[in-house]
Design a protein around this motif. Structure first.
Motif, PDB file in Angstrom:
ATOM      1  N   ILE A   2      24.211 -28.487 -52.782  1.00 41.74           N
ATOM      2  CA  ILE A   2      22.814 -29.018 -53.331  1.00 41.74           C
ATOM      3  C   ILE A   2      22.393 -28.049 -54.371  1.00 41.74           C
ATOM      4  CG2 ILE A   2      22.014 -30.203 -51.027  1.00 41.74           C
ATOM      5  CD1 ILE A   2      20.311 -27.573 -50.542  1.00 41.74           C
ATOM      6  N   ALA A   3      21.623 -28.679 -55.483  1.00 41.76           N
ATOM      7  CA  ALA A   3      21.111 -27.935 -56.891  1.00 41.76           C
ATOM      8  C   ALA A   3      19.715 -28.094 -56.403  1.00 41.76           C
ATOM      9  CB  ALA A   3      21.518 -28.563 -57.762  1.00 41.76           C
ATOM     10  N   ILE A  15      22.812 -23.089 -57.018  1.00 38.76           N
ATOM     11  CA  ILE A  15      23.793 -23.869 -56.465  1.00 38.76           C
ATOM     12  C   ILE A  15      24.111 -23.551 -54.948  1.00 38.76           C
ATOM     13  CG2 ILE A  15      26.039 -25.128 -56.676  1.00 38.76           C
ATOM     14  CD1 ILE A  15      24.101 -26.094 -58.785  1.00 38.76           C
ATOM     15  N   ILE A  16      24.106 -24.266 -54.060  1.00 38.66           N
ATOM     16  CA  ILE A  16      23.815 -23.902 -52.369  1.00 38.66           C
ATOM     17  C   ILE A  16      24.816 -24.753 -51.553  1.00 38.66           C
ATOM     18  CG2 ILE A  16      22.695 -23.429 -50.450  1.00 38.66           C
ATOM     19  CD1 ILE A  16      20.103 -23.340 -51.990  1.00 38.66           C
ATOM     20  N   ASN A  17      25.612 -24.019 -50.972  1.00 33.75           N
ATOM     21  CA  ASN A  17      26.632 -24.697 -50.227  1.00 33.75           C
ATOM     22  C   ASN A  17      25.672 -25.064 -48.960  1.00 33.75           C
ATOM     23  OD1 ASN A  17      28.568 -24.963 -47.699  1.00 33.75           O
ATOM     24  ND2 ASN A  17      30.094 -23.862 -49.041  1.00 33.75           N
ATOM     25  N   VAL A  37      24.284 -19.111 -51.692  1.00 27.16           N
ATOM     26  CA  VAL A  37      24.241 -19.374 -53.064  1.00 27.16           C
ATOM     27  C   VAL A  37      25.754 -19.083 -53.574  1.00 27.16           C
ATOM     28  CG1 VAL A  37      23.387 -18.988 -55.439  1.00 27.16           C
ATOM     29  CG2 VAL A  37      21.934 -18.928 -53.483  1.00 27.16           C
ATOM     30  N   VAL A  38      26.453 -20.482 -54.150  1.00 31.80           N
ATOM     31  CA  VAL A  38      27.602 -20.153 -54.773  1.00 31.80           C
ATOM     32  C   VAL A  38      27.844 -20.268 -56.332  1.00 31.80           C
ATOM     33  CG1 VAL A  38      28.678 -21.295 -52.877  1.00 31.80           C
ATOM     34  CG2 VAL A  38      28.079 -22.678 -54.744  1.00 31.80           C
ATOM     35  N   GLY A  39      26.463 -20.631 -56.942  1.00 31.49           N
ATOM     36  CA  GLY A  39      26.811 -20.592 -58.261  1.00 31.49           C
ATOM     37  C   GLY A  39      25.194 -20.879 -59.079  1.00 31.49           C
ATOM     38  N   ILE A  96      28.737 -17.653 -58.666  1.00 30.18           N
ATOM     39  CA  ILE A  96      28.171 -16.259 -58.265  1.00 30.18           C
ATOM     40  C   ILE A  96      28.824 -15.017 -58.614  1.00 30.18           C
ATOM     41  CG2 ILE A  96      28.460 -16.134 -56.057  1.00 30.18           C
ATOM     42  CD1 ILE A  96      24.885 -16.387 -57.563  1.00 30.18           C
ATOM     43  N   ASP A  97      30.209 -15.012 -58.544  1.00 24.81           N
ATOM     44  CA  ASP A  97      30.947 -13.719 -58.803  1.00 24.81           C
ATOM     45  C   ASP A  97      30.345 -13.200 -59.833  1.00 24.81           C
ATOM     46  OD1 ASP A  97      32.219 -16.042 -57.469  1.00 24.81           O
ATOM     47  OD2 ASP A  97      33.818 -14.217 -56.920  1.00 24.81           O
TER      48      ASP A  97
END
Length: 466
Positions: free
Chosen positions: A195-196, A258-260, A266-268, A289-290
């Motif tokens: 989800i964003a 951007i959430i898993n 948060v992944v992005g 997110i890296d």
């Protein structure tokens, strides 16, 4: 040995239930809780032309940020997209039209200063190109626009090449926003549900309130469509990792998380949308997110990393739950060996004669005897009726105000024409006979000598005696 086997069976079932519960909780994170991690970010930059100091322009914009740190702890820093809060000095073109102007970044090597006319969408414009010095005039985050609750921000770290920035609250750490765990690309798969969350300007066209608080944010769902390497943002030749996502990303959502959906991590970070008008297609892009990790490390900001599957906090719940269950079982075994009392000290209620229909054998006098609960060993005479509950103004058998399972006006034991009846007043938890049968509210049943009943739970037992 049989008792031990039964206890271990109960233990295993309980542990499996805890695991199932934790899995369900992790699989469907509460969207309202995730929204608490986002905040609306606003900034204003001032552009001053190097070769014509009379040209001084300002440009304001709004985007999205999210809390950084350890989940459950107060937040001091926010992450966002660099272009939301930071524009570097460089070559820009000022497009001056009729009633509007725009500022556009130009590639290196562009001639400046330069001035020329241009027609844009049928409007005659004057274009001025120069090297502009950019300064941040104001930067702040909005907890709530409706209450005027804002906080100033300072730029703590920025990497314009990967379009990421970290801002620091110009205040003490706050719990008005929350931090979420982070999930790095090695634990993210194409097809993962995401989800964003952000504050898209398109959502505010018909929004009369414009609170810009957490509940006013917009949530789009989608999937990780592709994992790829990208270059060319802000004219940079830096190559970095991005995700293409199917969630709709529009102006104003930049910098949002951007959430898993499964892990709540948060992944992005929402960054940009590519539109191909010739193919009538778009690509919604988020920064892995890296790429934020070096900025976090530079500032010494701690964070919680989540692996693919259940978050760390879910495993903690499972472990603590299992330890508690084991402790309970050990206590039960000790008590069983010692005195062999009923489990959990719940009184064993012997079967009394079943309640007879109204009109049973008359009695001349009766009283209630507390068997267990707050009134264990106490006796209450029944002249005409004994009303049981927590409302001391209406009851003469008054439970403590915080007694679990007992309503304000729960039930009554009544003597009428020499017949003793029990009636429930429609209580929340009910009134039960010794057989475990729940009596129908407002329908009296007859009690005999020695009849027992529960009030709310099996811990509150009374016996009728003649």
């Amino acid at each position: 040995m049989k008792r031990f086997t039964k206890i271990m069976s109960v233990l295993m079932v309980a542990i499996m239930l805890v695991c199932c519960f934790a899995t369900v909780v992790s699989a469907k994170n509460n969207t309202a809780e995730l929204q608490k991690s986002v905040i609306c970010v606003a900034s204003t930059q001032q552009y001053t032309a190097a070769n014509d100091s009379s040209i001084v322009l300002t440009r304001s914009g709004m985007g999205t940020g999210f809390g950084l740190g350890i989940p459950g702890e107060k937040v001091q820093y926010l992450a966002t997209a660099a272009h939301v809060v930071y524009e570097p000095s460089g070559i820009y073109a000022v497009i001056d039209g009729v009633g509007y102007y725009d500022i556009v970044a130009m590639p290196e090597g562009t001639k400046y200063p330069d001035r020329y006319p241009q027609t844009i969408d049928g409007i005659e414009c004057e274009v001025y190109v120069d090297y502009f010095v950019v300064e941040a005039v104001q930067m702040y985050a909005i907890y709530s626009n409706s209450t005027g609750d804002y906080v100033d921000l300072t730029l703590a770290q920025v990497n314009n090449d990967v379009d990421l920035a970290i801002c620091k609250l110009a205040s003490d750490p706050t719990d008005k926003i929350t931090a979420l765990p982070l999930q790095f690309k090695e634990d993210v798969a194409v097809g993962d549900d995401i989800i964003a969350i952000g504050y898209p300007s398109t959502s505010d066209v018909f929004n009369e309130e414009k609170r810009f608080d957490a509940t006013d944010s917009t949530v789009y769902d989608g999937k990780i469509s592709k994992k790829q390497s990208t270059k060319g943002i802000n004219g940079s030749k830096t190559v970095f990792d991005t995700y293409e996502v199917s969630a709709n990303l529009v102006t104003g959502m930049s910098g949002g998380p951007i959430i898993n959906e499964e892990t709540g991590a948060v992944v992005g970070v929402t960054s940009f949308k590519y539109i191909d008008y010739t193919q009538n297609s778009t690509a919604n892009m988020a920064i892995c997110i890296d790429n934020l990790k070096p900025l976090l490390d530079n500032l010494g900001i701690k964070y919680e990393a989540t692996t693919d599957g259940m978050p760390v906090w879910v495993w903690i719940i499972i472990g603590v739950g299992a330890l508690i269950l084991i402790l309970i079982i050990v206590i039960i075994i000790i008590l069983t060996k010692k005195n062999n009392p009923p489990m959990n000290n719940v009184p064993v209620i012997p079967m009394a004669p079943p309640a007879a229909p109204v009109g049973g054998a008359p009695v001349s006098s009766a009283h209630l005897l507390g068997i267990s609960g707050p009134f264990a060993g106490r006796k209450f005479g029944i002249q005409e009726r004994a009303i049981i509950g927590r409302d001391k103004a209406k009851c003469n058998v008054v439970f403590p105000i915080d007694q679990p399972g007992v309503s304000g006006l729960h039930c009554e034991v009544k003597v009428s024409g020499g017949v003793i009846t029990l009636k429930d007043f429609g209580s929340s938890y009910g009134t039960f006979l010794s057989s475990g049968a729940k009596i129908t509210p407002n329908s009296p049943v007859v009690l005999q000598n020695g009849s027992r009943f529960w009030v709310g739970t099996s811990e509150n037992v009374f016996e009728v005696r003649i």
